[in-house]
Design a protein around this motif. Structure first.
Motif, PDB file in Angstrom:
ATOM      1  N   VAL A 412       0.847  -1.188   0.000  1.00 54.85           N
ATOM      2  CA  VAL A 412       0.000   0.000   0.000  1.00 54.85           C
ATOM      3  C   VAL A 412       0.886   1.243   0.000  1.00 54.85           C
ATOM      4  CG1 VAL A 412      -1.826   1.231   1.198  1.00 54.85           C
ATOM      5  CG2 VAL A 412      -1.714  -1.259   1.329  1.00 54.85           C
ATOM      6  N   ARG A 413       0.746   2.073  -1.041  1.00 58.11           N
ATOM      7  CA  ARG A 413       1.566   3.264  -1.194  1.00 58.11           C
ATOM      8  C   ARG A 413       3.016   2.973  -0.809  1.00 58.11           C
ATOM      9  NH1 ARG A 413      -3.506   5.815  -0.183  1.00 58.11           N
ATOM     10  NH2 ARG A 413      -3.524   5.316   2.014  1.00 58.11           N
ATOM     11  N   PRO A 414       3.640   2.018  -1.500  1.00 51.19           N
ATOM     12  CA  PRO A 414       4.959   1.526  -1.071  1.00 51.19           C
ATOM     13  C   PRO A 414       6.048   2.589  -1.160  1.00 51.19           C
ATOM     14  CG  PRO A 414       4.384   0.641  -3.229  1.00 51.19           C
ATOM     15  CD  PRO A 414       3.168   1.331  -2.723  1.00 51.19           C
ATOM     16  N   THR A 415       6.993   2.508  -0.241  1.00 50.50           N
ATOM     17  CA  THR A 415       8.182   3.359  -0.277  1.00 50.50           C
ATOM     18  C   THR A 415       9.425   2.515  -0.508  1.00 50.50           C
ATOM     19  OG1 THR A 415       8.405   3.169   2.124  1.00 50.50           O
ATOM     20  CG2 THR A 415       7.174   5.069   1.294  1.00 50.50           C
ATOM     21  N   ASN A 416       9.233   1.210  -0.762  1.00 49.74           N
ATOM     22  CA  ASN A 416      10.372   0.318  -0.956  1.00 49.74           C
ATOM     23  C   ASN A 416      10.094  -0.643  -2.104  1.00 49.74           C
ATOM     24  OD1 ASN A 416       8.893  -2.046   0.332  1.00 49.74           O
ATOM     25  ND2 ASN A 416       8.940  -0.603   2.032  1.00 49.74           N
ATOM     26  N   VAL A 417      11.172  -1.238  -2.622  1.00 51.41           N
ATOM     27  CA  VAL A 417      11.070  -2.146  -3.765  1.00 51.41           C
ATOM     28  C   VAL A 417      10.250  -3.377  -3.402  1.00 51.41           C
ATOM     29  CG1 VAL A 417      12.381  -3.606  -5.354  1.00 51.41           C
ATOM     30  CG2 VAL A 417      13.230  -1.338  -4.774  1.00 51.41           C
ATOM     31  N   MET A 418      10.407  -3.871  -2.168  1.00 50.61           N
ATOM     32  CA  MET A 418       9.652  -5.057  -1.773  1.00 50.61           C
ATOM     33  C   MET A 418       8.155  -4.789  -1.877  1.00 50.61           C
ATOM     34  SD  MET A 418       7.793  -6.979   0.449  1.00 50.61           S
ATOM     35  CE  MET A 418       7.811  -6.342   2.124  1.00 50.61           C
ATOM     36  N   GLY A 419       7.694  -3.695  -1.294  1.00 49.74           N
ATOM     37  CA  GLY A 419       6.270  -3.368  -1.345  1.00 49.74           C
ATOM     38  C   GLY A 419       5.786  -3.130  -2.761  1.00 49.74           C
ATOM     39  N   LEU A 424       2.836  -4.893  -7.621  1.00 43.48           N
ATOM     40  CA  LEU A 424       2.813  -5.250  -9.028  1.00 43.48           C
ATOM     41  C   LEU A 424       2.356  -6.700  -9.201  1.00 43.48           C
ATOM     42  CD1 LEU A 424       3.268  -4.415 -11.897  1.00 43.48           C
ATOM     43  CD2 LEU A 424       5.719  -4.871 -11.628  1.00 43.48           C
ATOM     44  N   ALA A 425       2.743  -7.572  -8.257  1.00 40.14           N
ATOM     45  CA  ALA A 425       2.262  -8.959  -8.295  1.00 40.14           C
ATOM     46  C   ALA A 425       0.745  -8.999  -8.164  1.00 40.14           C
ATOM     47  CB  ALA A 425       2.924  -9.770  -7.181  1.00 40.14           C
ATOM     48  N   GLU A 426       0.195  -8.115  -7.310  1.00 37.19           N
ATOM     49  CA  GLU A 426      -1.270  -8.028  -7.198  1.00 37.19           C
ATOM     50  C   GLU A 426      -1.889  -7.591  -8.517  1.00 37.19           C
ATOM     51  OE1 GLU A 426      -1.519  -6.736  -2.442  1.00 37.19           O
ATOM     52  OE2 GLU A 426      -2.146  -5.347  -4.022  1.00 37.19           O
ATOM     53  N   LEU A 427      -1.269  -6.595  -9.195  1.00 37.88           N
ATOM     54  CA  LEU A 427      -1.783  -6.129 -10.478  1.00 37.88           C
ATOM     55  C   LEU A 427      -1.762  -7.246 -11.519  1.00 37.88           C
ATOM     56  CD1 LEU A 427      -0.107  -2.602 -10.643  1.00 37.88           C
ATOM     57  CD2 LEU A 427      -2.556  -3.052 -10.547  1.00 37.88           C
ATOM     58  N   VAL A 428      -0.722  -8.081 -11.481  1.00 39.62           N
ATOM     59  CA  VAL A 428      -0.630  -9.215 -12.401  1.00 39.62           C
ATOM     60  C   VAL A 428      -1.820 -10.155 -12.200  1.00 39.62           C
ATOM     61  CG1 VAL A 428       0.673 -11.322 -12.942  1.00 39.62           C
ATOM     62  CG2 VAL A 428       1.875  -9.140 -12.657  1.00 39.62           C
ATOM     63  N   LEU A 429      -2.127 -10.484 -10.958  1.00 40.18           N
ATOM     64  CA  LEU A 429      -3.243 -11.392 -10.685  1.00 40.18           C
ATOM     65  C   LEU A 429      -4.575 -10.740 -11.016  1.00 40.18           C
ATOM     66  CD1 LEU A 429      -2.325 -13.343  -7.422  1.00 40.18           C
ATOM     67  CD2 LEU A 429      -1.729 -13.803  -9.800  1.00 40.18           C
ATOM     68  N   GLN A 430      -4.701  -9.446 -10.762  1.00 36.92           N
ATOM     69  CA  GLN A 430      -5.942  -8.758 -11.141  1.00 36.92           C
ATOM     70  C   GLN A 430      -6.150  -8.801 -12.650  1.00 36.92           C
ATOM     71  OE1 GLN A 430      -4.857  -5.091  -8.973  1.00 36.92           O
ATOM     72  NE2 GLN A 430      -6.849  -5.203  -7.979  1.00 36.92           N
ATOM     73  N   GLY A 431      -5.049  -8.609 -13.401  1.00 32.07           N
ATOM     74  CA  GLY A 431      -5.145  -8.684 -14.863  1.00 32.07           C
ATOM     75  C   GLY A 431      -5.502 -10.081 -15.332  1.00 32.07           C
ATOM     76  N   SER A 608       6.442   3.995 -12.422  1.00 37.06           N
ATOM     77  CA  SER A 608       5.497   4.414 -13.465  1.00 37.06           C
ATOM     78  C   SER A 608       4.216   3.578 -13.462  1.00 37.06           C
ATOM     79  CB  SER A 608       6.163   4.311 -14.844  1.00 37.06           C
ATOM     80  OG  SER A 608       6.444   2.943 -15.154  1.00 37.06           O
ATOM     81  N   ALA A 609       4.283   2.366 -12.931  1.00 31.43           N
ATOM     82  CA  ALA A 609       3.091   1.522 -12.855  1.00 31.43           C
ATOM     83  C   ALA A 609       2.139   2.072 -11.790  1.00 31.43           C
ATOM     84  CB  ALA A 609       3.498   0.096 -12.516  1.00 31.43           C
ATOM     85  N   PRO A 610       0.844   1.740 -11.870  1.00 34.70           N
ATOM     86  CA  PRO A 610      -0.118   2.238 -10.864  1.00 34.70           C
ATOM     87  C   PRO A 610       0.017   1.503  -9.528  1.00 34.70           C
ATOM     88  CG  PRO A 610      -1.232   0.822 -12.435  1.00 34.70           C
ATOM     89  CD  PRO A 610       0.160   0.968 -12.934  1.00 34.70           C
ATOM     90  N   THR A 611       1.238   1.533  -8.989  1.00 34.81           N
ATOM     91  CA  THR A 611       1.500   0.860  -7.710  1.00 34.81           C
ATOM     92  C   THR A 611       1.489   1.847  -6.551  1.00 34.81           C
ATOM     93  OG1 THR A 611       3.881   1.163  -7.988  1.00 34.81           O
ATOM     94  CG2 THR A 611       2.934  -0.898  -8.817  1.00 34.81           C
ATOM     95  N   GLY A 612       1.547   3.155  -6.884  1.00 33.07           N
ATOM     96  CA  GLY A 612       1.655   4.153  -5.815  1.00 33.07           C
ATOM     97  C   GLY A 612       3.046   4.227  -5.232  1.00 33.07           C
ATOM     98  N   TYR A 613       4.034   3.602  -5.929  1.00 36.59           N
ATOM     99  CA  TYR A 613       5.403   3.530  -5.417  1.00 36.59           C
ATOM    100  C   TYR A 613       6.043   4.914  -5.387  1.00 36.59           C
ATOM    101  CZ  TYR A 613      10.366   2.129  -5.309  1.00 36.59           C
ATOM    102  OH  TYR A 613      11.700   1.987  -5.002  1.00 36.59           O
ATOM    103  N   SER A 614       6.533   5.290  -4.237  1.00 34.97           N
ATOM    104  CA  SER A 614       7.197   6.574  -4.063  1.00 34.97           C
ATOM    105  C   SER A 614       8.443   6.357  -3.205  1.00 34.97           C
ATOM    106  CB  SER A 614       6.257   7.583  -3.399  1.00 34.97           C
ATOM    107  OG  SER A 614       6.922   8.821  -3.193  1.00 34.97           O
TER     108      SER A 614
END
Length: 645
Positions: A412-419, A424-431, A608-614
């Motif tokens: 959720v709104r990740p600040t690290n590569v792990m999150g 992104l793994a969640e987005l893969v399964l949603q797709g 750039s992906a809709p992960t909320g990664y910052s």
């Protein structure tokens, strides 16, 4: 004198006991007649002497038959007390019978008086010797107060009294009505007077022996116990005792759920059982902390087949050995199959799923340690993103009915590569859930699990035992916590609720401030925190600063409008998703960047992906920082089926 007798051999000590009883019973008979005839100089007639001798010999025989002389006086129990009563009653009847047979003068009151004297002398001498023998050892034992005045507390007190380490000195009851009463000659205090009890009884530690079914406010109790200046420990749960996994006097540090100060979350076992019973199930990452607990929970729901998929040989060996033992002891008759393999190898995953006719997959294989993934960006993306994708595609090809991803609150709104990789793994399964409908995909998020590899609780405990300091990254850092069994049970239940593409969120309760958790553990281990105001304290809490990719506050949801489900502690997040075509393009770009070891490009794609990664810092990949992989000429398009690695 007593020590000399105790040093004798067992047959010799039994002979001493028999001779002592012969004398004591003879004295009891003489005293009974002398008291009845009110003549202190009374001497028995010939027939009365015969009656007395026969009665004493028969009584000794009765005591032998009752096993009184096999009992070790140091550990004399209530059974010996009962044996003496039965033996004395038989002896009194024998006195009447022999008086009748020998036609001797035995007044009716003599057998009654004799029984009283015989019991007092035989029982009194034994319990007096026991007291004298135990007194030196009792003084050397640590005095303890038992919190819990129910059957479990009484059982613990009895076990400790027979042991050599601890001496119970009193009980603490949750009910005020029990205050100032006695249980087994030990005083009972209400929980409101626990401070007074510790001082009055000079207790060295507190032992929790709460009933599993009791309605106790754990948070209030732990807060009260924190104020004590002595260690607080606990005993095994009733389920462990019944299963034979532990003994009542196996004292240990407080359980993780005790530190949380709340009752554990209970799943709806009927729904979980229905989704697993006689099914063919596979768990990836089966040797990890979450995966292994999932396997334990699944096993007890009696699936037809359970496949343990793991890339670590030792972890797979350990969990397989444990599960086989449970399977055999509990008679579950589950077909267990340990399989070595990587989730990044699609064909391997597909072959395994087809071979065992897998119906449900729980995907727990992932790199979850934030700083380690931050320092190993490429491997984190490969394992968490592509590992999930290849395993999911294999599940579709193998006709798997249900696929559950174990996700994390750090997605959720990740600040690290792990999150970011987990999101992104969640987005893969949603797709994939939008692309097809044969396999039902769902995701389950939860926060930190206490007791897992990398958990702060065992780390803090080791640091406290080593004399400190206890290291906390930031004074304000907070985390949601749940025990591994709780999380695993709710993952199983959430997985059974999925209809396709849902992101389930486990209600983790109230967040816990890590610094407060550290202080709580220090206090409950009977120590004081060392501060500027208390320089004489035992353990210091040191703040080390946030690590790469770490944030102060973890979040479990995106958006403010989560949906409820059939379980009160499981919610459904409203999540942004992408069409499969866009997800596939994203994965292709990420694969190219990974195969050229371009960490910066990988981070840019995740952002750039809709992960909320910052990200809250620069790329800190260890290899990237040292220049390896930069400028390499590797422009070949990597395969996306996960077969070449």
């Amino acid at each position: 004198m007593i020590n000399r007798i105790l040093g004798l051999s067992r047959p010799t000590k039994r002979l001493v006991s028999v001779i002592a009883d012969l004398l004591l019973l003879s004295v009891a008979i003489w005293a009974a007649f002398a008291l009845r005839f009110e003549d202190i100089a009374w001497m028995p007639a010939e027939k009365q002497l015969l009656v007395s001798g026969a009665t004493v010999l028969v009584t000794i025989g009765a005591f032998i038959k009752l096993g009184l002389y096999r009992a070790v006086i140091r550990y004399l129990s209530e059974y010996a007390f009962l044996a003496i009563i039965i033996g004395v009653a038989f002896s009194s009847i024998a006195l009447i019978v022999f008086g009748f047979l020998f036609q001797a003068l035995v007044p009716r009151s003599v057998p009654v008086i004799y029984a009283a004297f015989a019991f007092l002398l035989v029982a009194g001498t034994r319990f007096s010797v026991r007291s004298l023998v135990q007194r030196p050892g009792a003084k050397s034992k640590d005095s303890v107060i038992i919190v819990g005045a129910g059957p479990k507390g009484m059982q613990l007190a009895s076990a400790l009294a027979q042991g050599v380490e601890f001496r119970p000195v009193g009980f603490i009851s949750m009910e005020n009505s029990n205050h100032r009463s006695l249980i087994g000659n030990l005083p009972v205090y209400s929980v409101e007077h626990i401070d007074k009890a510790v001082k009055d009884l000079d207790a060295g530690r507190v032992l929790l022996a709460m009933e599993d079914t009791g309605s106790v406010n754990r948070k209030e109790l732990i807060r009260t116990l924190e104020g004590l200046s002595i260690p607080v420990q606990t005993v095994p749960s009733m389920s462990e005792l019944v299963a034979g996994q532990a003994r009542i006097n196996d004292i240990r540090d407080l359980e993780i759920e005790d530190l949380l100060g709340r009752d554990p979350v209970r799943p709806d076992t009927a729904i979980v059982a229905d989704s697993l019973y006689q099914k063919s199930v596979m768990v990836t990452g089966a040797g990890g902390s979450i995966g292994s607990e999932l396997c334990r929970q699944i096993l007890r729901n009696k699936p037809r087949t359970l496949v343990l998929f793991e890339q670590s040989e030792f972890s797979l060996y350990s969990i397989e050995r444990e599960l086989r033992s449970i399977n055999e002891v509990e008679g579950l008759e589950v077909s267990l199959h340990p399989v070595l393999g990587s989730v990044a190898h699609r064909r391997r995953c597909e072959a395994v799923m087809k071979a065992f006719g897998i119906q449900t997959v729980y995907h727990a294989a992932a790199y979850k340690h934030v700083p380690l993934v931050e320092h190993n960006v490429i491997e984190g993306a490969q394992n968490n993103v592509f590992g999930t994708w290849h395993t999911a595609e294999a599940a579709i090809l193998a006709g798997v009915e249900r696929f559950v991803l174990v996700s994390t609150d750090k997605a959720v709104r990740p600040t690290n590569v792990m999150g970011a990789s987990k999101r992104l793994a969640e987005l893969v399964l949603q797709g994939l859930a939008q692309r097809q409908s044969e396999t039902v995909f769902s995701m389950v998020r939860f926060g930190n699990v206490l007791g897992s590899s990398g958990s702060v609780v065992p780390l803090f405990r080791d640091q406290i035992r080593d004399g400190g300091p206890v290291t906390v990254t930031h004074p304000d850092i907070i985390r949601y916590f749940m025990t591994i069994p709780e999380a695993s049970q709710l993952v199983l239940q959430a997985g059974s609720l999925g209809r396709g593409g849902e992101v389930f969120v486990l209600d983790m309760g109230e967040p816990v401030k890590i610094a407060d958790l550290a202080r709580k553990m220090i206090h409950l281990m009977g120590l004081d925190e060392k501060t500027c105001d208390n320089p004489a304290g035992d353990i210091e809490v040191v703040y080390t600063g946030l690590r790469p990719g770490e944030k102060l506050y973890e979040e479990l949801l995106i958006g403010d409008d989560p949906q409820g489900t059939a379980h009160p502690r499981i919610m459904m997040a409203r999540e942004v998703s992408m069409p499969w075509g866009e997800v596939a393009q994203l994965l292709e770009r990420l694969s190219l960047a990974s195969h050229t070891f371009d960490c910066e490009k990988v981070v840019d794609i995740l952002r750039s992906a809709p992960t909320g990664y910052s990200p809250n810092g620069d790329v800190v990949d260890l290899v990237w920082q040292h220049g390896a992989g930069l400028g390499e000429s590797n422009n070949a398009k990597p395969p996306l089926d996960g077969n070449v690695h």
